[in-house]
Design an enzyme around this catalytic site. Structure first.
Site, mmCIF file in Angstrom:
data_model
loop_
_atom_site.group_PDB
_atom_site.id
_atom_site.type_symbol
_atom_site.label_atom_id
_atom_site.label_comp_id
_atom_site.label_asym_id
_atom_site.label_seq_id
_atom_site.Cartn_x
_atom_site.Cartn_y
_atom_site.Cartn_z
ATOM 1 C CG PHE A 232 -1.767 -1.270 1.304
ATOM 2 C CD1 PHE A 232 -2.642 -1.649 0.305
ATOM 3 C CD2 PHE A 232 -1.607 -2.101 2.398
ATOM 4 C CE1 PHE A 232 -3.349 -2.844 0.388
ATOM 5 C CE2 PHE A 232 -2.307 -3.303 2.491
ATOM 6 C CZ PHE A 232 -3.180 -3.670 1.492
ATOM 7 C CB ILE A 458 2.894 -4.970 -3.164
ATOM 8 C CG1 ILE A 458 2.108 -4.044 -4.098
ATOM 9 C CG2 ILE A 458 4.357 -4.581 -3.120
ATOM 10 C CD1 ILE A 458 1.978 -2.625 -3.584
ATOM 11 N N GLY A 459 0.777 -7.580 -4.404
ATOM 12 C CA GLY A 459 -0.569 -8.122 -4.266
ATOM 13 C C GLY A 459 -1.457 -7.992 -5.495
ATOM 14 C CB ILE A 597 -10.083 -5.320 -17.929
ATOM 15 C CG1 ILE A 597 -10.768 -4.029 -17.446
ATOM 16 C CG2 ILE A 597 -9.825 -6.265 -16.759
ATOM 17 C CD1 ILE A 597 -9.935 -3.152 -16.523
ATOM 18 N N PRO A 600 -8.878 -9.957 -15.808
ATOM 19 C CG PRO A 600 -10.436 -11.283 -16.934
ATOM 20 C CD PRO A 600 -9.012 -10.850 -16.969
ATOM 21 C CB THR A 602 -5.481 -9.738 -10.720
ATOM 22 O OG1 THR A 602 -5.232 -9.396 -12.071
ATOM 23 C CG2 THR A 602 -5.015 -11.151 -10.448
ATOM 24 N N GLY A 672 -4.788 0.590 -9.701
ATOM 25 C CA GLY A 672 -4.643 0.338 -8.266
ATOM 26 C C GLY A 672 -5.104 1.508 -7.414
ATOM 27 C CD GLU A 673 -1.931 4.311 -6.555
ATOM 28 O OE1 GLU A 673 -2.394 4.436 -5.409
ATOM 29 O OE2 GLU A 673 -0.814 3.802 -6.778
#
Lengths: 707, 327
Positions: A232, A458-459, A597, A600, A602, A672-673
């Site tokens: 994060f 990181i994920g 995308i 899809p 993740t 991500g953000e």
């Protein structure tokens, strides 16, 4: 990797390893002769260490060494005057409460923990201030410009508008708190050779930082970080505690492992800084914005400045000829902050998107209609067209799915006993970044493809995304493709941050695959084979066990011609109990507009995780400091409330899934953000719609509803 | 870590014998709070006497009472058919506490013995009269959002964190305590203490005693009851305010009523005046509101927890409403 467990091609490539405990995280590496370090931390907030008594710690069972500013090994960069203020173990200065002042190394973690409690420091105290609001009010307290002031058209035009508002918003400190604790294993061997197992969002960045501090060649340092248990943003830099661990290993000549405590997660690895923002909005009676003023104040430390993009969104998100922004940072005696998911844009979006809702209410307009009415065709800040933007379509999808038609524009209209129902919407936006990365592709005669890059996961599912890009281009089944990352010896890639990995590294994967295909086509032609021949046959015919290509990839001129952003729309339905003040989020609909995308499953996970983080920001998360002592009060998982399953309702994730024609070969923009940016405002707006109460201070806890 | 001796015993008699031998010995049951306190340096027992193998895990009906062994897990109590049928308020309160994982190991006796969650109590670098008498109260003028509004002293404003105990005090439970000479029973409401001048003491358990069980009278409160816990997230958070409410009506008149609050005092807080008021009256919103107002006599906020002065009566009303609508 156990690819045979993949149920369909979109599955997370390392999902099986993760859920069976086979994925190995940094703390799980057992090196021969491994020792354990525990950090001793300051118990004052500001001043100097006057004495440090390490004798009883050194005599305690199992203790190998106690290292501090009194006996540290050489870290060449810290010998110099320049460089960071916080030179761990090269200073007797205390900048904040909980600062590491010594490391105790022992043959077990328990013994190191006990011995650390025996280290006694005395201090010369200085007056301090950890209270951001107090610093802001104090005319004598230092304030620094965090970003150049921005002005388009007339300054503060909102003040003379037909309809105007000016409101103040407060966001407290949030702490990242990934499940995995931070730390590092450092193994310094003779001839300045170093191997580290790190928790990092960038193996190359960790390698570079350590090389720079100790002035040893990059190639002497091997950084491994294959799996990361959540970042994060907090693992976007190499923290003093990591340098301390390397120093300890250098000092004792053995590998040292440090895993910090949950409490230390609040003081050693940054946080989302507190922010105070004022928004001034002006509109004409028809609902066109005529002025936007966004002024933000962000918290920073006294020893290092931290800035982020708090006021970015106001400059381009809405059509408005008069916009001005300012961003000032205010140092307090706390550890330096760091980006936390959505970073400054999430902080800014809470204020701006709340204010937009307030303006819609002032105009007696549906906030969705108000946004659509002020949606810009081009980016007024950069004076460029958007590379792609499908916001209006996203609004429509989300509104249908949440049942926006059931919303009443008059707050407090939907009642059922003490429960009040409300609907809220907000927008998130973040730069669609693309950096520079290299990927090596090895195509083998056994039909497999190996891809390598020193990127991270990181994920979000980096390996899965990259595998799917290659799968589509090469027509090789996903279980024959392996993507290796988290190793500093692989071709370089930037740190994982700013939603850029898929765009940046994915483009290099694309370029490598294209090059591999054309090499195969050439080989086929040269050996009189059909151009469509399978690469295995082509390699075999040419007696080649494999071919290997490395490509570096980066953006081109398209960046100068277009304004590139990813967008998200968040809709929430809340229920608020008017007696107990409890806010329950009943339903969430998030719509992502981030180009193609690629992966899809993740991608959906990203949006779900962002919404959960957004619930925390909106309703539960706040790091609390007792400013008399400068110490955190709720620095544990019982008292710092991250959302639990019971707080999280059904999350309906939708994507526009239309390629961006310019950003990169995949047409995919980062997401991500945007999964988190704006979410907290959607909740605050829904709470207002439910109750008529406008909460401008996060998190929205029951006491604030009752106030 | 600080070394300690680990002992294990299988009988009440030997457990007590081991306890009295060493004043720095402590019983270890589920350990869900004790181990945390040891890790944080708040307590450092020299001996841990593991009593998990002492056979005190029975739940049974004895005459018109339910007996619950002190080492029964919170989950076992909450899920027990007898408890769910006869004392559902207790089952609900237990399920509002902690997380499933914690409830699986936490015991009844341990739940009663858990210490406050005040942040100043846990941080050995901060003042706390409960942890270290005479050092002052950090919370009084500090962060006191979670803290008490009833029965506070100038020494300590901490709250008792349990949910189970709120139901038990409402249900007129009795605590069975054993020492080397025999047993005694005390009413549950006399088990925990107010802080007064001895904030270091949470309860009236004597140094040579062990909690062996509880007895709870069977009542007619299994129809109209509710345990309402208001907290900062939907699960795994301590109460801002919680209310255990139960009543029995005949011809729409309340003939028995129990009200107790958590998150508001150093001990489970029974609302006797409110109960007295409601007895013989109709179960109506107006009466609930008046009962809630009566409960707030002598309540006092400390700044950060002033909101509880409004939240507490509101929660009483909502809990009574929900208890009423359950029938």
């Amino acid at each position: 990797m156990e690819k045979n467990m993949l149920k369909d091609e979109n599955d997370r490539v390392d999902g099986f390893l993760k859920v069976t405990g086979k994925a190995k995280y940094f703390a799980e590496y057992e090196l021969p002769g491994l020792t354990y370090g525990v950090l001793v931390t300051s118990t004052i907030t500001k001043g100097k260490i006057t004495s440090l008594d390490t004798k009883s710690a050194e005599k305690a069972p199992g203790v190998i060494a106690v290292i501090s500013h009194l006996n540290k090994p050489s870290a060449a960069a810290y010998e110099q005057e320049s460089g960071p203020q916080m030179k761990i173990f090269y200073t007797d200065k205390i900048f904040y409460n909980g600062q590491p002042i010594a490391i105790v190394v022992a043959n077990t973690f328990e013994r190191a923990t006990y011995a650390a409690s025996l280290v006694k420091a005395t201090y010369a105290n200085e007056t301090f201030n950890t209270d951001f609001e107090k610093a802001l009010k104090d005319p004598k307290a230092k304030k620094l410009q965090g970003q150049a002031d921005y002005k388009r058209g007339e300054e503060n035009a909102y003040k003379t508008a037909e309809v105007k508002l000016e409101e103040r918003y407060f966001l407290p400190i949030e702490t990242h708190n990934p499940m995995e604790l931070h730390g590092i294993i450092a193994d310094w061997r003779p001839n300045n050779q170093l191997t580290v197992y790190a928790k990092t969002q960038g193996v190359k960045a960790t390698q570079g930082t350590i090389a720079n501090v100790f002035k040893i060649p990059m190639e002497n340092i091997q950084v491994n970080s294959e799996f990361v248990g959540g970042g994060f943003g907090m693992a976007l830099r190499t923290w003093p505690l990591e340098i301390a661990t390397v120093m300890a290993s250098k000092h004792i000549g053995k590998p040292v492992k440090v895993v910090i405590t949950r409490m230390q997660m609040f003081t050693m690895v940054g946080n989302r800084p507190a922010a105070i923002q004022t928004i001034g909005l002006g509109a004409n009676k028809d609902g066109k914005l005529t002025g936007i003023t966004h002024r933000a104040y962000g918290e920073t430390s006294t020893y290092e400045n931290f800035t982020e993009g708090v006021v970015n969104m106001a400059k381009f998100m809405y059509q408005c000829d008069n916009v001005n922004t300012s961003y000032v940072i205010v140092p307090v005696d706390l550890g330096v902050p760091i980006w936390m998911r959505g970073p400054g844009e999430a902080t800014g979006a809470f204020a701006l998107e709340s204010a937009i809702d307030e303006m819609a209410h002032a105009l007696d307009m549906d906030p969705l209609d108000f946004r659509i009415k002020n949606d810009p065709e081009t980016d007024q800040q950069k004076n460029k067209p958007f590379s792609s933007k499908n916001i209006k379509e996203a609004y429509k999808i989300g509104a249908d799915k949440i049942g926006w038609r059931n919303r009443k524009n008059k707050p407090g209209s939907l009642l059922e006993g003490p429960w009040q129902t409300g609907y809220g919407v907000s927008v998130g936006v973040f730069n669609a970044n693309r950096g520079k990365a290299s990927v090596k592709g090895i195509l083998k005669a056994d039909g497999s493809l190996l891809l390598q890059s020193a990127t991270s996961d990181i994920g979000p599912g980096t390996g899965t995304g990259m595998t799917l890009i290659a799968n589509k281009l090469m027509n090789i089944p996903v279980n024959k493709i392996t993507f290796e990352l988290g190793d500093s010896s692989l071709p370089p890639a930037p740190s994982q941050g700013g939603s850029a990995t898929l765009s940046t590294v994915g483009s290099a994967v694309n370029d490598v695959c294209v090059a591999l295909k054309s090499t195969i086509a050439e080989l086929a032609a040269n050996s009189n084979m059909d151009a469509t021949s399978n690469f295995v046959d082509v390699l075999k015919k040419n007696n080649l066990p494999q071919i290997e290509i490395t490509k570096e990839s980066q953006s081109g001129k398209e960046k100068d011609s277009y304004s590139m952003y990813s967008f998200s729309i968040h809709f929430v339905q809340v229920k608020v109990n008017s007696l107990t003040g409890v806010v329950k989020i009943n339903k969430i609909v998030s719509v992502g507009d981030s180009g193609t995308i690629v992966s899809p499953k993740t991608a959906r996970s990203q949006m779900v995780g962002g919404a959960v983080g957004g619930i925390g920001m909106a309703l539960t998360e706040e790091s609390i400091i007792d400013h008399r002592y400068g110490r955190y009060i709720n620095n544990n998982f019982a008292d710092y409330h991250v959302p639990v399953n019971a707080d999280v309702p059904e999350i309906d994730v939708n994507f526009i899934n239309k390629p961006d024609p310019y950003i990169n070969p995949m047409g995919a923009k980062g997401m991500g953000e945007i999964a988190l940016i704006g979410f907290s405002a959607a909740v605050a707006n829904a709470v207002f719609n439910a109750t008529g109460k406008r909460i401008r201070t996060l998190p929205i806890t029951p006491d604030k509803i009752l106030a | 870590m600080i070394n300690f001796q680990y002992l294990r015993t299988t009988t009440v008699k030997s457990a007590i014998a081991l306890l009295v031998k060493d004043k720095n010995a402590k019983f270890l049951a589920g350990g869900t709070n004790l181990i945390d306190l040891m890790k944080r340096g708040v307590t450092a027992p020299e001996k841990l006497i593991d009593i998990n193998h002492v056979p005190l895990k029975e739940i049974k009906q004895v005459g018109n009472k339910i007996y619950i062994g002190a080492l029964t897990s919170n989950t076992a109590v909450a899920d027990h058919a007898l408890v769910k049928e006869k004392l559902p308020l207790l089952s609900w309160a237990l399920q509002a506490g902690a997380s499933a994982q914690l409830r699986n190991v936490a015991t009844v006796g341990g739940n009663m013995m858990q210490r406050t969650r005040c942040g100043y109590f846990y941080d050995t670098e901060m003042p706390c009269n409960k942890r270290q008498p005479g050092t002052g109260c950090g919370a009084m003028e500090g962060f006191n959002r979670m803290h008490a509004i009833f029965g506070t002293s100038d020494q300590c404003i901490a709250v008792h964190p349990s949910d189970m105990c709120i139901a038990l005090v409402a249900l007129d439970a009795e605590v069975i305590l054993a020492n080397a000479k025999g047993e005694r029973k005390i009413p549950f409401k006399e088990f925990h203490r107010l802080a007064g001048d001895t904030p270091q003491l949470d309860n009236n358990l004597k140094a040579d005693e062990m909690i062996t069980g509880l007895e709870i009278p069977i009542n007619n409160l299994a129809k109209n009851y509710h345990y309402l816990k208001v907290r900062d997230r939907a699960s795994y958070a301590f109460a801002l305010v919680s209310v255990a409410a139960a009543f029995e009506t005949v011809d729409n008149k309340i003939i028995d009523v129990r009200l107790a609050m958590g998150g508001v005092a150093h001990k489970p807080w029974r609302l006797t005046a409110s109960e007295l008021f409601l007895k013989g009256k109709e179960a109506s919103l107006t009466n609930f509101e008046q009962a809630a107002q009566l409960a707030m006599k002598d309540a006092k906020g400390f700044g950060g927890n002033d909101f509880k002065l409004k939240l507490a009566p509101n929660t009483i009303i909502e809990a009574l409403n929900l208890a009423k609508s359950k029938a």
